[in-house]
Design a protein around this motif. Sequence first.
Motif, short mmCIF file in Angstrom:
data_model
loop_
_atom_site.label_atom_id
_atom_site.label_comp_id
_atom_site.label_asym_id
_atom_site.label_seq_id
_atom_site.Cartn_x
_atom_site.Cartn_y
_atom_site.Cartn_z
N GLY A 35 0.83 -1.21 0.00
CA GLY A 35 0.00 0.00 0.00
C GLY A 35 0.86 1.25 0.00
N ALA A 36 0.59 2.14 -0.97
CA ALA A 36 1.38 3.37 -1.12
C ALA A 36 0.58 4.61 -0.74
CB ALA A 36 1.90 3.47 -2.54
N GLY A 94 -3.02 6.72 -2.02
CA GLY A 94 -4.17 6.12 -1.35
C GLY A 94 -5.40 6.99 -1.37
N THR A 113 -5.80 9.93 -0.86
CA THR A 113 -5.58 11.32 -1.28
C THR A 113 -5.03 11.30 -2.70
OG1 THR A 113 -3.25 11.40 -0.66
CG2 THR A 113 -4.82 12.00 1.04
N ALA A 121 -2.54 -1.25 4.14
CA ALA A 121 -3.86 -1.16 3.49
C ALA A 121 -4.90 -0.73 4.53
CB ALA A 121 -4.23 -2.50 2.88
N ASN A 144 -1.71 1.94 9.35
CA ASN A 144 -2.73 2.70 8.61
C ASN A 144 -3.36 3.72 9.54
OD1 ASN A 144 -5.59 3.16 7.21
ND2 ASN A 144 -4.17 2.38 5.69
C1 LIG Z 1 -13.15 12.03 0.71
C2 LIG Z 1 -12.09 12.08 1.76
C3 LIG Z 1 -11.76 13.29 2.36
C4 LIG Z 1 -10.78 13.34 3.35
N1 LIG Z 1 -10.42 14.55 3.88
C5 LIG Z 1 -9.33 14.64 4.69
C6 LIG Z 1 -8.79 15.89 5.07
O1 LIG Z 1 -9.27 16.94 4.64
N2 LIG Z 1 -7.67 15.90 5.87
C7 LIG Z 1 -7.08 14.74 6.30
O2 LIG Z 1 -6.06 14.81 7.00
N3 LIG Z 1 -7.57 13.54 5.94
C8 LIG Z 1 -8.67 13.46 5.13
N4 LIG Z 1 -9.11 12.25 4.70
C9 LIG Z 1 -8.48 11.05 5.23
C10 LIG Z 1 -7.10 10.79 4.62
O3 LIG Z 1 -7.18 10.86 3.23
C11 LIG Z 1 -6.67 9.39 5.06
O4 LIG Z 1 -6.74 9.31 6.46
C12 LIG Z 1 -5.24 9.05 4.68
O5 LIG Z 1 -4.93 9.46 3.37
C13 LIG Z 1 -5.04 7.54 4.84
O6 LIG Z 1 -3.72 7.16 4.54
P1 LIG Z 1 -3.27 5.66 4.74
O7 LIG Z 1 -1.95 5.52 4.11
O8 LIG Z 1 -3.40 5.31 6.17
O9 LIG Z 1 -4.36 4.78 3.97
P2 LIG Z 1 -4.73 4.84 2.42
O10 LIG Z 1 -4.55 6.22 1.91
O11 LIG Z 1 -6.05 4.23 2.26
O12 LIG Z 1 -3.62 3.95 1.72
C14 LIG Z 1 -3.70 2.56 1.67
C15 LIG Z 1 -3.15 2.07 0.34
O13 LIG Z 1 -3.25 0.65 0.31
C16 LIG Z 1 -3.64 0.27 -0.99
N5 LIG Z 1 -4.19 -1.09 -0.98
C17 LIG Z 1 -5.39 -1.50 -0.52
N6 LIG Z 1 -5.52 -2.82 -0.67
C18 LIG Z 1 -4.38 -3.27 -1.22
C19 LIG Z 1 -3.91 -4.55 -1.62
N7 LIG Z 1 -4.64 -5.66 -1.47
N8 LIG Z 1 -2.68 -4.65 -2.19
C20 LIG Z 1 -1.91 -3.53 -2.36
N9 LIG Z 1 -2.30 -2.30 -2.01
C21 LIG Z 1 -3.52 -2.17 -1.43
C22 LIG Z 1 -4.64 1.32 -1.38
O14 LIG Z 1 -4.84 1.35 -2.77
C23 LIG Z 1 -3.96 2.58 -0.84
O15 LIG Z 1 -3.12 3.16 -1.79
C24 LIG Z 1 -10.11 12.16 3.73
C25 LIG Z 1 -10.42 10.95 3.13
C26 LIG Z 1 -11.40 10.90 2.15
C27 LIG Z 1 -11.71 9.59 1.49
#
Ligand SMILES: Cc1cc2nc3c(=O)[nH]c(=O)nc-3n(C[C@H](O)[C@H](O)[C@H](O)COP(=O)(O)OP(=O)(O)OC[C@H]3O[C@@H](n4cnc5c(N)ncnc54)[C@H](O)[C@@H]3O)c2cc1C
Length: 467
Positions: free
Chosen positions: A42-43, A72, A74, A291, A434
């Motif tokens: 997951g990136a 992800g 964003t 993820a 995550n």
């Molecule tokens: C509409 C929306 C608005 C938001 N607004 C804000 C805001 O204004 N400010 C803020 O701080 N946060 C906001 N957030 C939340 C923020 O975007 C997330 O909390 C943060 O980006 C999550 O990062 P992460 O790396 O933890 O997870 P993710 O960004 O979900 O990254 C996980 C990665 O894992 C990958 N993945 C999934 N399954 C697999 C698999 N089986 N194999 C390989 N890769 C996989 C996904 O494709 C993804 O790239 C918002 C979110 C959304 C959806």
Amino acid sequence: MRNTSDGLSIAPGRAATQGLNSPAALDRAALPDSEYDVVVVGAGFAGLTAARELGCRGLRVAIVEARDRIGGRTFVAEQDGQKYEIGGTWIHWGQPYVWNEIHRYGLTITESLSGAADTMSILSADGLVTDTAEAIGTDLEQILTAYCDIDGAQGRVAFANPHAASPELLASTDALSLADRFAMIPAAGRQRDLLLSFLTMNAATDPAKGGFHDQLRWWALGEYSADSLLKRLGRYKIAEGTSALALALLKDANADLALGHPVSQISVVDGAVRVRTKAMEIRCKAVVVAAPLNVLGDIDFTSGVSHERLAAQRERHVCAGTKFIARVDRSVGAWVGFAPFPNPLTMVVADREVGGKSVLVGFGPDDSIDLGDIRLIESELRKFLPGVVVEEVFAHDWTNDPYAKGGWTWFSPGQTSRVLNELQTPAPPLFFANTDWASGWRGFIDGAIEEGIRSARDLLSYLRASR
Ligand SMILES: Cc1cc2nc3c(=O)[nH]c(=O)nc-3n(C[C@H](O)[C@H](O)[C@H](O)COP(=O)(O)OP(=O)(O)OC[C@H]3O[C@@H](n4cnc5c(N)ncnc54)[C@H](O)[C@@H]3O)c2cc1C
């Protein structure tokens, strides 16, 4: 610049076009090797941060990502010289992990107009009421303070450290839904509608499904004030775009990256890990699974994970919000609109003006807006802004996205007590990172970076101890 298949754009008179131009879409189809020190699955910001922390320490790191882009939940879409944040957007210096990265990479901030709104509207059962932001802000401050005042000290004593809820606090608040708590306080008229809008905006679901504890956590993270919380939630953006931060982390990680490879299976055999996708099998000493919670159940952990952890991973969070960006035919100024549940649109904010026309951002609960239907979006916006014409819409359906299956994080009643501890506990050689189980700004970019740092630290200690 490449196209990502994520997201869509629509203009009147033409069908929705799937895919958006984004700097986060890269051409990295395969890994050059099949053996690494660490594989990061997951990136998003959690995975990229973990990869940076590990890569900077000389480990050979591969990042395997399901999508055709990094970032992800964003990413920035670019069109006609404008940047549109399709997912996570706003950050703040009160969010320490992301603020640190902003400085590290020399990024800058810009403000959304709505962050310093002068006018606000509430769409209630009696119709549309518009007033000064000061008057409506005062109402919101009063009613949210009453809602979160669980200790006679606005929560300052009971939730003194928002990064670590005490067992007593969880025992007294975690079983409640947002609606349960709402029923406990006197709320009427405009304050009632405002509070219901705000709670629905935050959880992006029916207040009966969202847990009260997460609202309390946001309140405590927001310094026990609605005004201060709103500044953290929706005022400052990365001027260069969230994708610029994701790309900076990737560059520093010095890792190999494969895009378009959903990981289907992770197994531990004799202390070594195998990560499988449809096209690849990669061997490594340890894995960071980055993820989101709502898709962990789609990965087959054949070994190495306890039954308790698997059960915690299967319980999804409840945030199912929609977000769209609409360019409209007029200027609406520095304005914010609220509407209580079950309105399909809970909140609309004016982000900026381009050529004298506003760029609005709309949010709704429980997947209730068809993002491919520009006429529907326009008719919902007209309830707040009579006669407004939508010229273009940009959006992504995060709830039905197979690699997100939801928006930002919001736990159901009791979920924090049931799963958080289990989700935060590593299962060496598997480490989990995550935002969905961060301690602080859980559900935010900040929480993702916190998790990347924590998981990399745990993984490095494990590798050192097993040498
Ligand atoms: C509409 C929306 C608005 C938001 N607004 C804000 C805001 O204004 N400010 C803020 O701080 N946060 C906001 N957030 C939340 C923020 O975007 C997330 O909390 C943060 O980006 C999550 O990062 P992460 O790396 O933890 O997870 P993710 O960004 O979900 O990254 C996980 C990665 O894992 C990958 N993945 C999934 N399954 C697999 C698999 N089986 N194999 C390989 N890769 C996989 C996904 O494709 C993804 O790239 C918002 C979110 C959304 C959806």
